[in-house]
Motif scaffolding. Sequence first.
Motif, short mmCIF file in Angstrom:
data_model
loop_
_atom_site.label_atom_id
_atom_site.label_comp_id
_atom_site.label_asym_id
_atom_site.label_seq_id
_atom_site.Cartn_x
_atom_site.Cartn_y
_atom_site.Cartn_z
N TYR A 100 36.19 40.35 40.18
CA TYR A 100 36.35 39.11 39.44
C TYR A 100 37.00 39.42 38.08
O TYR A 100 36.89 40.53 37.58
CB TYR A 100 34.99 38.44 39.19
N ILE A 101 37.67 38.42 37.50
CA ILE A 101 38.26 38.60 36.18
C ILE A 101 38.14 37.29 35.41
O ILE A 101 38.26 36.20 35.99
CB ILE A 101 39.73 39.06 36.28
N TRP A 102 37.88 37.38 34.11
CA TRP A 102 37.74 36.18 33.28
C TRP A 102 38.21 36.48 31.85
O TRP A 102 38.43 37.62 31.48
CB TRP A 102 36.29 35.71 33.26
N GLY A 103 38.35 35.40 31.06
CA GLY A 103 38.81 35.52 29.68
C GLY A 103 40.30 35.28 29.56
O GLY A 103 40.96 34.76 30.47
N HIS A 104 40.86 35.65 28.41
CA HIS A 104 42.30 35.51 28.20
C HIS A 104 42.98 36.74 28.79
O HIS A 104 42.86 37.85 28.28
CB HIS A 104 42.61 35.40 26.70
N THR A 105 43.72 36.53 29.87
CA THR A 105 44.24 37.65 30.65
C THR A 105 45.75 37.84 30.55
O THR A 105 46.29 38.74 31.17
CB THR A 105 43.87 37.45 32.13
N ALA A 106 46.43 37.00 29.77
CA ALA A 106 47.89 37.10 29.66
C ALA A 106 48.28 38.28 28.78
O ALA A 106 47.81 38.41 27.65
CB ALA A 106 48.47 35.81 29.11
N VAL A 107 49.12 39.16 29.29
CA VAL A 107 49.65 40.29 28.52
C VAL A 107 50.94 39.90 27.84
O VAL A 107 51.15 40.14 26.66
CB VAL A 107 49.87 41.51 29.44
N THR A 108 51.84 39.28 28.59
CA THR A 108 53.07 38.70 28.08
C THR A 108 53.25 37.35 28.76
O THR A 108 52.39 36.91 29.53
CB THR A 108 54.29 39.60 28.37
N GLU A 109 54.38 36.70 28.48
CA GLU A 109 54.65 35.42 29.13
C GLU A 109 54.79 35.59 30.64
O GLU A 109 54.48 34.67 31.41
CB GLU A 109 55.92 34.79 28.56
#
Length: 614
Positions: free
Chosen positions: A123-132
């Motif tokens: 599972y993964i959660w939170g702000h996960t964007a590295v770049t656009e």
Amino acid sequence: MLNLKKYKIQPLNWFKRMLGMNRKELSFAEEEALQSPLRMIIKKFFSNKLSRFGFIVFVLIFLFVMIGPYFFPIDLSYQDNTQANVPPGANMMQIPNELKGKIRKIIPGITFALGIDTDGKLYIWGHTAVTEEINLKDIPSEIADVKIVDGAAGYDHVVVMDENGKLYTWGSTRLGQDKYPNEIQTAMKDGVNLNFQLIEAGNQFTVALDEKGTLYAWGNTNINDIKIKKAFAETKFKSLSTNINNFLSLTEDNAVAYVGRQNNAYSSMPSGLDSGVVDIASTAFTNAAVKEDGSILVWGNVSKKENMIPEYEGKIIKLLGGRYHYTMLTDTGKVYSWGDNFYNQAKVPGNIQGKNIKDIFVGYYQNYALDEDGNVYTWGLNNHILGTDNFGRDILTRIINGGQVTMTVGAISVIISLIIGVSMGGIAGYFGGKLDMLIMRLSEIIGGLPFLPFALILSAIIGTRLSVEQRMYLIMIVLGVLSWPPLCRLVRAQILAQREMEFVTAAKAMGVKELTIVFRHIVPNVISVILVSATLSFASSMLTESTLSYLGFGISPPTPTWGNMLQGANNSIVIQAYWWRWVFPALILSICTVCINLIGDGLRDAIDPKSNER
């Protein structure tokens, strides 16, 4: 003690009446007999819904920016690239409901975390964007059908391992984050399980330790010292920890070793670490070692108070490091955190004490504690309510502190303008003649100056020689000195009419000094006009300061103002991709300005006798 009931004074009812609530209809005679002119103005003002709305909203904004800095203090030197351009949200530690009650491991990252359940599902959660273009939530499809048992989260990538020892990496991989050493590639190709006992990820690199005690490191070697010295090729290790650009290792002989090839602040270690060490941990710029006697030794750049170890009970079971803090678990089931507490990451919640904690997981600014019943307790950074800017600075904190600067500049400049405008207008209107002509010609000269270009030129010439605080004073003075002519002409026109009144003649006959007549008898009679003008000038001054800052000639960053916050968002990429960096400052500036204008319009209507006709 004063008995308010005895004197029939009820503050709540009085406040409601002032706002136009609980109004009792009075006859014309009763109303004229009971209400003073001031009270009639207040009543008229608050009977206007738009004026009342503007007043209430402005007061709330004013209190928000004036009191807020005490609760949201700002550190002007603060920068953190790990928190750059984080969108608004409060989900950094929001564990999925499906994971609760069957947690195997939590892997915290910078603004996100991964969770592995007892069935091996990821599972993964939170702000996960590295770049656009790159988002860590885009988990490779090949992982869906495998059982995940371990993993690590780095600055911009994630590495996980399945039950057969195969590694999977995704996220940013352009700097070799997925280029495994030849030994690992060969083992995975041949189906050999290296049985990695520990996997850690740092800033664009990953380190792994297999069951035989062999170290493997891969990733960006340009900025990270992760190439292992040949002298350690045959050494067996049992633990490791990563900091910002390298890693520390613990040998099977309980000695701390720096296996990198460079000589730096991390390779130089204090004495006493060549034996008797049972565990190691690292933050961004420090390292810590747990000795056999239970003591903890911290070295490195301890500017964030990482060496301020609290008193603790029991034997240390686990010690982990975040970006600037440490968290440890003892055999008594108690958890301790210390170091930097900017995001409350070193403040263990009270509800965790008394629980039998069996494991802890620590990320950059987040902490997770798991008790024996499967309950999870979290503390640390969970949100940026209004997001962050390109330097990782919280937008809400900067709006609050920037609003204080913007409003202060506007208020002081209006006060300066009032003092000059009322004085000049009063003298010109009362005395007339050559003095009137001189003052009016002076006001025309100053009023004829192109205000914005003049302010830009003045700021450009002498502004660079001044500190931020001096620059702020300069803007206040420039705004005040250049904005008084309209008020001067307005006051002069009012006093020209007032000086012919009977009360002025009576004052002269009594021998009252002329300046006293002007400023104690005439000016108070035109104070309503001055008040309306000052209210509208306040909004104009705020907009002018924001304009100067937006154009780069006002108060410069890192000191925030609403104007320079907008200036920092002045490019197409920010406007399209990071909308929160300009929407929220623009919104509060717009709302504040509109509310001030509503107040000014309401005062003008309330004071104008013609608007009070029945």
